[in-house]
Design a protein around this motif. Structure first.
Motif, PDB file in Angstrom:
ATOM      1  N   HIS A 199     -14.880  52.909  74.854  1.00 56.69           N
ATOM      2  CA  HIS A 199     -15.641  54.126  75.098  1.00 56.69           C
ATOM      3  C   HIS A 199     -15.951  54.252  76.586  1.00 56.69           C
ATOM      4  O   HIS A 199     -16.154  53.248  77.278  1.00 56.69           O
ATOM      5  CB  HIS A 199     -16.921  54.141  74.261  1.00 56.69           C
ATOM      6  N   VAL A 245      -9.576  59.934  77.101  1.00 57.02           N
ATOM      7  CA  VAL A 245      -9.730  60.023  75.643  1.00 57.02           C
ATOM      8  C   VAL A 245      -8.596  60.854  75.056  1.00 57.02           C
ATOM      9  O   VAL A 245      -7.992  60.490  74.039  1.00 57.02           O
ATOM     10  CB  VAL A 245     -11.100  60.618  75.278  1.00 57.02           C
ATOM     11  N   GLY A 299     -13.309  57.452  72.825  1.00 61.96           N
ATOM     12  CA  GLY A 299     -14.300  58.513  72.853  1.00 61.96           C
ATOM     13  C   GLY A 299     -15.266  58.334  73.997  1.00 61.96           C
ATOM     14  O   GLY A 299     -15.219  57.347  74.738  1.00 61.96           O
TER      15      GLY A 299
END
Length: 266
Positions: free
Chosen positions: A108, A205, A212
């Motif tokens: 992430h 992403v 994400g």
């Protein structure tokens, strides 16, 4: 006075390993390498039976060998103790820094993180004209025709450059294989993925280089509950360095690191 009552449920914990700085075999303060990180990583996975390990990454890269060793150690421990690994990118996970991120089961990023640079680089200077201008003669004696290849004080030899490029291509293919093996079907079909280009987090992403947008604390709380505890682990600077001793060596190391960060506009 607090008592540990064995029949009460324990709050889950997440071990947080901070991987910040240049990746190099050097033992200099702040450098990331397998030798200095090994005991820290081992402790993070084994102490207190954490629910997960989180990697917080902020690195412009460096040694491909050390990147591979660190990532491989993390994966071995994750599989051995059956603990998930979550990677979180702060400012930068480029080149070897992204190699470290691939040790996570998921990655992430912040929308503004810089991610990618899946390539290999070697840089130097050609100084043969400079020393000739001042009447300096370079004397080198070798046993072996390739022993002095890429000597910066001699004119560039096309055969030496071809040899270097062949080595770089092999390392580049190893890097690509690592990314493909860890990211598998998540990667987009994009010709620029492995050219050394880099992107901001939101685009990373879209390309499948990250899963994400998200930050460590809220994401870990969402996954492991609001009561989750965080146990931080990171490399500590040596005592003498914290006092300001070794200023010259620290300054040289810092200038090298700043040059790496500057490649990404940071």
């Amino acid at each position: 006075m607090f008592m540990n009552l064995p029949f009460l449920p324990k709050k889950p914990s997440v071990a947080v390993i901070r991987l910040q700085g240049m990746i190099a075999a050097s033992a200099s303060p702040g450098r990331l390498n397998d030798a200095s990180l090994a005991p820290l990583i081992e402790t993070a996975f084994r102490r207190g039976k954490p629910a997960a390990v989180a990697l917080v990454i902020n690195s412009p890269g460096g040694s491909p060998v050390q990147s591979a060793l660190i990532a491989a150690r993390i994966r071995r421990l994750a599989e051995e103790v059956k603990i998930p690994v979550h990677a979180f990118v702060e400012d930068l996970a480029a080149s070897g820094g992204y190699w470290l991120a691939t040790a996570g089961d998921d990655i992430h990023v912040d929308a503004n993180s810089i991610v990618g640079s899946i390539g290999v680089i070697s840089a130097g200077f050609g100084l043969h004209d400079l020393i000739a201008r001042y009447g300096i003669e370079r004397r080198v004696y070798t046993s072996g025709t390739s022993k002095s290849q890429l000597d910066p004080f001699r004119p560039e030899n096309p055969e030496d450059v071809a040899r270097l490029r062949a080595l770089q291509d092999q390392v580049h293919q190893n890097f690509i294989a690592q990314v493909k093996q860890r990211r598998a079907v998540k990667l987009a079909d994009d010709d620029n993925l492995f050219t050394g280009e880099f992107w901001v987090g939101s685009r990373a992403v879209e390309l499948g280089l990250a899963d994400g947008l998200g930050h460590l604390v809220p994401m870990m709380k969402a996954r492991y509950g609001d009561k989750v505890r965080f146990r931080p682990y990171g490399i500590r600077r040596p005592f003498l360095s914290r006092l300001g001793l070794g200023i010259m060596s620290d300054a040289l190391e810092l200038s090298q690191e700043r040059a790496l960060y500057a490649q990404y506009g940071m």
